[in-house]
Design a protein around this motif. Structure first.
Motif, PDB file in Angstrom:
ATOM      1  N   GLN A  60       0.830  -1.208   0.000  1.00  0.00           N
ATOM      2  CA  GLN A  60       0.000   0.000   0.000  1.00  0.00           C
ATOM      3  C   GLN A  60       0.862   1.255   0.000  1.00  0.00           C
ATOM      4  OE1 GLN A  60      -2.240  -0.785   3.533  1.00  0.00           O
ATOM      5  NE2 GLN A  60      -3.756  -2.078   2.511  1.00  0.00           N
ATOM      6  N   ALA A  61       1.935   1.248   0.804  1.00  0.00           N
ATOM      7  CA  ALA A  61       2.796   2.414   0.900  1.00  0.00           C
ATOM      8  C   ALA A  61       3.521   2.682  -0.416  1.00  0.00           C
ATOM      9  CB  ALA A  61       3.806   2.226   2.028  1.00  0.00           C
ATOM     10  N   VAL A  62       4.036   1.621  -1.036  1.00  0.00           N
ATOM     11  CA  VAL A  62       4.789   1.782  -2.277  1.00  0.00           C
ATOM     12  C   VAL A  62       3.857   2.176  -3.423  1.00  0.00           C
ATOM     13  CG1 VAL A  62       6.219   0.584  -3.981  1.00  0.00           C
ATOM     14  CG2 VAL A  62       6.652   0.274  -1.530  1.00  0.00           C
ATOM     15  N   VAL A  63       2.714   1.517  -3.514  1.00  0.00           N
ATOM     16  CA  VAL A  63       1.731   1.888  -4.543  1.00  0.00           C
ATOM     17  C   VAL A  63       1.300   3.339  -4.361  1.00  0.00           C
ATOM     18  CG1 VAL A  63      -0.655   1.479  -5.271  1.00  0.00           C
ATOM     19  CG2 VAL A  63       0.922  -0.453  -5.042  1.00  0.00           C
ATOM     20  N   GLY A  64       1.110   3.746  -3.122  1.00  0.00           N
ATOM     21  CA  GLY A  64       0.729   5.123  -2.872  1.00  0.00           C
ATOM     22  C   GLY A  64       1.810   6.116  -3.258  1.00  0.00           C
ATOM     23  N   GLU A  65       3.062   5.700  -3.181  1.00  0.00           N
ATOM     24  CA  GLU A  65       4.185   6.586  -3.479  1.00  0.00           C
ATOM     25  C   GLU A  65       4.480   6.672  -4.968  1.00  0.00           C
ATOM     26  OE1 GLU A  65       7.175   9.271  -2.888  1.00  0.00           O
ATOM     27  OE2 GLU A  65       5.849   8.495  -1.315  1.00  0.00           O
ATOM     28  N   ILE A  66       4.525   5.524  -5.659  1.00  0.00           N
ATOM     29  CA  ILE A  66       4.974   5.539  -7.063  1.00  0.00           C
ATOM     30  C   ILE A  66       3.935   5.013  -8.043  1.00  0.00           C
ATOM     31  CG2 ILE A  66       7.399   5.336  -6.350  1.00  0.00           C
ATOM     32  CD1 ILE A  66       7.322   2.412  -7.353  1.00  0.00           C
ATOM     33  N   GLY A  67       2.803   4.505  -7.534  1.00  0.00           N
ATOM     34  CA  GLY A  67       1.743   4.010  -8.412  1.00  0.00           C
ATOM     35  C   GLY A  67       1.781   2.505  -8.600  1.00  0.00           C
ATOM     36  N   ALA A  68       0.605   1.905  -8.711  1.00  0.00           N
ATOM     37  CA  ALA A  68       0.510   0.466  -8.915  1.00  0.00           C
ATOM     38  C   ALA A  68       1.151   0.029 -10.215  1.00  0.00           C
ATOM     39  CB  ALA A  68      -0.960   0.025  -8.884  1.00  0.00           C
ATOM     40  N   GLU A  69       1.129   0.907 -11.239  1.00  0.00           N
ATOM     41  CA  GLU A  69       1.664   0.544 -12.553  1.00  0.00           C
ATOM     42  C   GLU A  69       3.182   0.444 -12.552  1.00  0.00           C
ATOM     43  OE1 GLU A  69       1.771   5.003 -12.333  1.00  0.00           O
ATOM     44  OE2 GLU A  69       0.361   3.422 -11.713  1.00  0.00           O
ATOM     45  N   ARG A  70       3.815   0.862 -11.447  1.00  0.00           N
ATOM     46  CA  ARG A  70       5.279   0.761 -11.320  1.00  0.00           C
ATOM     47  C   ARG A  70       5.691  -0.225 -10.238  1.00  0.00           C
ATOM     48  NH1 ARG A  70       8.295   5.500 -13.203  1.00  0.00           N
ATOM     49  NH2 ARG A  70       6.907   7.104 -14.017  1.00  0.00           N
ATOM     50  N   THR A  71       4.742  -0.940  -9.650  1.00  0.00           N
ATOM     51  CA  THR A  71       5.009  -1.766  -8.482  1.00  0.00           C
ATOM     52  C   THR A  71       4.647  -3.221  -8.738  1.00  0.00           C
ATOM     53  OG1 THR A  71       4.482   0.129  -7.053  1.00  0.00           O
ATOM     54  CG2 THR A  71       4.573  -2.049  -6.015  1.00  0.00           C
ATOM     55  N   GLY A  72       5.630  -4.112  -8.619  1.00  0.00           N
ATOM     56  CA  GLY A  72       5.400  -5.552  -8.677  1.00  0.00           C
ATOM     57  C   GLY A  72       5.793  -6.185  -7.353  1.00  0.00           C
ATOM     58  N   VAL A  73       5.561  -7.490  -7.224  1.00  0.00           N
ATOM     59  CA  VAL A  73       5.893  -8.198  -5.987  1.00  0.00           C
ATOM     60  C   VAL A  73       6.275  -9.634  -6.322  1.00  0.00           C
ATOM     61  CG1 VAL A  73       3.455  -8.808  -5.593  1.00  0.00           C
ATOM     62  CG2 VAL A  73       5.074  -8.784  -3.656  1.00  0.00           C
ATOM     63  N   ARG A  74       7.231 -10.163  -5.568  1.00  0.00           N
ATOM     64  CA  ARG A  74       7.666 -11.551  -5.760  1.00  0.00           C
ATOM     65  C   ARG A  74       7.324 -12.373  -4.530  1.00  0.00           C
ATOM     66  NH1 ARG A  74      13.686 -14.144  -7.193  1.00  0.00           N
ATOM     67  NH2 ARG A  74      12.951 -15.184  -9.066  1.00  0.00           N
ATOM     68  N   ILE A  75       6.795 -13.581  -4.757  1.00  0.00           N
ATOM     69  CA  ILE A  75       6.465 -14.511  -3.686  1.00  0.00           C
ATOM     70  C   ILE A  75       7.006 -15.891  -4.035  1.00  0.00           C
ATOM     71  CG2 ILE A  75       4.427 -13.257  -2.856  1.00  0.00           C
ATOM     72  CD1 ILE A  75       2.669 -15.133  -4.531  1.00  0.00           C
ATOM     73  N   SER A  76       7.209 -16.712  -2.995  1.00  0.00           N
ATOM     74  CA  SER A  76       7.729 -18.075  -3.193  1.00  0.00           C
ATOM     75  C   SER A  76       6.966 -19.017  -2.274  1.00  0.00           C
ATOM     76  CB  SER A  76       9.232 -18.126  -2.889  1.00  0.00           C
ATOM     77  OG  SER A  76       9.503 -17.650  -1.573  1.00  0.00           O
ATOM     78  N   PRO A  77       5.756 -19.431  -2.670  1.00  0.00           N
ATOM     79  CA  PRO A  77       4.835 -20.091  -1.740  1.00  0.00           C
ATOM     80  C   PRO A  77       5.372 -21.323  -1.014  1.00  0.00           C
ATOM     81  CG  PRO A  77       3.654 -19.391  -3.691  1.00  0.00           C
ATOM     82  CD  PRO A  77       5.100 -19.143  -3.970  1.00  0.00           C
ATOM     83  N   VAL A  78       6.156 -22.159  -1.678  1.00  0.00           N
ATOM     84  CA  VAL A  78       6.592 -23.397  -1.020  1.00  0.00           C
ATOM     85  C   VAL A  78       8.108 -23.564  -1.016  1.00  0.00           C
ATOM     86  CG1 VAL A  78       4.426 -24.624  -1.425  1.00  0.00           C
ATOM     87  CG2 VAL A  78       6.245 -24.765  -3.135  1.00  0.00           C
ATOM     88  N   SER A  79       8.849 -22.508  -1.274  1.00  0.00           N
ATOM     89  CA  SER A  79      10.302 -22.639  -1.241  1.00  0.00           C
ATOM     90  C   SER A  79      10.800 -22.662   0.202  1.00  0.00           C
ATOM     91  CB  SER A  79      10.966 -21.485  -1.990  1.00  0.00           C
ATOM     92  OG  SER A  79      12.372 -21.666  -2.002  1.00  0.00           O
ATOM     93  N   PRO A  80      11.642 -23.641   0.542  1.00  0.00           N
ATOM     94  CA  PRO A  80      12.146 -23.731   1.915  1.00  0.00           C
ATOM     95  C   PRO A  80      13.471 -23.002   2.140  1.00  0.00           C
ATOM     96  CG  PRO A  80      12.778 -25.707   0.726  1.00  0.00           C
ATOM     97  CD  PRO A  80      12.025 -24.826  -0.259  1.00  0.00           C
ATOM     98  N   VAL A  81      13.938 -22.254   1.142  1.00  0.00           N
ATOM     99  CA  VAL A  81      15.241 -21.614   1.286  1.00  0.00           C
ATOM    100  C   VAL A  81      15.242 -20.656   2.471  1.00  0.00           C
ATOM    101  CG1 VAL A  81      15.814 -21.834  -1.164  1.00  0.00           C
ATOM    102  CG2 VAL A  81      14.725 -19.750  -0.332  1.00  0.00           C
TER     103      VAL A  81
END
Length: 358
Positions: free
Chosen positions: A210-231
């Motif tokens: 929310q903070a990053v989208v509010g600062e630079i816009g959703a069109e410039r903001t992505g996110v990475r997730i790793s649902p089952v990685s045990p690293v």
């Protein structure tokens, strides 16, 4: 795979992405090295570069010689990188990172303890120059009233990324680092509003977004997730409902992409059962996949609609012209046997991998 695609306001020239990869090449002050300019510019033929994980503050560091985006000097040097990538026709995001408990007091201001959701040490090591590999330090749990300040570090770093000329940012919500550690019940034992239920454990990630989208816009903001990685000693007892909730809430913010590491990062893709398509159905934006993809697998994922973009990691280290090699069915360079993936000095193994002749 070679067709253009819109990513927010950007048109990417193909659907191949260079994944973010730590190379431990930053100079004093965690400033990108001069060679970093050429390293990324050599790879500007890709649809999108996601630059390596980059610290949002001086307490976010967990490894040697990793760059930041929280000082004027860091911003200025990153601007040289983005300018050259753009000059060569490329697009570049940067991955914003807080390592959390994956750190050591040697990297922290005044050798203080790293911060984490809970005071649980990771069963992991980090390399300390002059000492060698050492166990990560026992972290201290962030106080509830401190969390807003860390959220603001991400917001400020995102603003700095735009100042540095990046086309956008990817929030690092994967691989056991601070955001991921909040998500998972193996590392989050809090009893305040950031712990316990799925909704509470996801709160920190969503506040950062929310903070990053509010600062630079959703069109410039992505996110990475790793649902089952045990690293990095990551564990979660119920990943499917956790990440379905996360993606359902992300859909409300509509980041420009979600980048999903499938399986065990750098390892088997089938290490744990997980329904990635169930996640994909919850999100209407650009869906990026990663981990062990070959050219053939990438084409299948894109043509079937299972993904919009595919990111590649290590093949981009040894093949600056990976897109051309894929297009022409040319053989790939192997990794040099005498050059480290992490760290090193001079150009060898960093900017001296050969491209195909013109």
């Amino acid at each position: 795979m070679f067709q253009p695609i819109k990513l927010g306001p950007l048109e990417l020239k193909n659907r191949i992405v260079m994944a973010p990869m730590t190379r431990n090449r930053a100079d004093k002050g965690n400033v990108p090295a001069e060679m970093t300019i050429e390293y990324y510019a050599q790879r500007a033929s890709v649809g999108l570069i996601i630059a390596e994980a980059t610290q949002v503050s001086d307490t976010a560091q967990g490894y040697a010689s990793t760059p930041g985006l929280h000082t004027p000097e860091q911003i200025a040097e990153w601007k040289k990188v983005t300018d050259e990538v753009h000059r060569r026709g490329g697009r570049i995001f940067v991955q914003l990172w807080h390592t959390g408990r994956m750190s050591h007091v040697a990297f922290q201001p005044n050798e203080q303890a790293p911060v984490a959701p809970s005071a649980i040490a990771a069963n992991a090591k980090t390399y300390i120059p002059g000492i060698g590999y050492a166990d990560t330090s026992v972290p201290r749990a962030l106080e509830t009233d401190e969390i807003a300040g860390v959220v603001d570090d991400f917001r400020t770093a995102a603003a700095n990324a735009i100042k540095a000329g990046f086309d956008g940012v990817e929030i690092h919500g994967a691989h056991g680092y601070l955001i991921d550690a909040f998500l998972r019940d193996g590392s989050n034992k809090r009893v305040d509003r950031y712990g316990g239920s799925i909704e509470n454990r996801a709160r920190f990630l969503l506040e950062v977004m929310q903070a990053v989208v509010g600062e630079i816009g959703a069109e410039r903001t992505g996110v990475r997730i790793s649902p089952v990685s045990p690293v990095n000693d990551s564990s979660e007892s119920a990943p499917q409902p956790l990440f379905e909730y996360v993606v359902r809430e992300l859909e409300k913010l509509h980041p420009v992409f979600i980048h999903v590491v499938e399986g065990h990062t750098g390892g088997p893709r089938d290490n744990a059962p997980f329904d990635y398509e169930a996640l994909h159905r919850l999100y209407s934006g650009i869906w990026m996949v990663n981990n062990g993809y070959t050219k053939e697998m990438a084409i299948e994922a894109i043509t079937s609609g299972r993904a919009d973009l595919v990111s590649f990691g290590r093949p981009f280290i040894s093949n600056p012209d990976l897109v051309r090699r894929f297009r022409e069915n040319a053989p790939l360079n192997p990794l040099f046997e005498d050059a480290p993936l992490y760290g090193g000095v001079g150009p060898h193994g960093y900017i001296d991998y050969p491209a195909l002749p013109d």
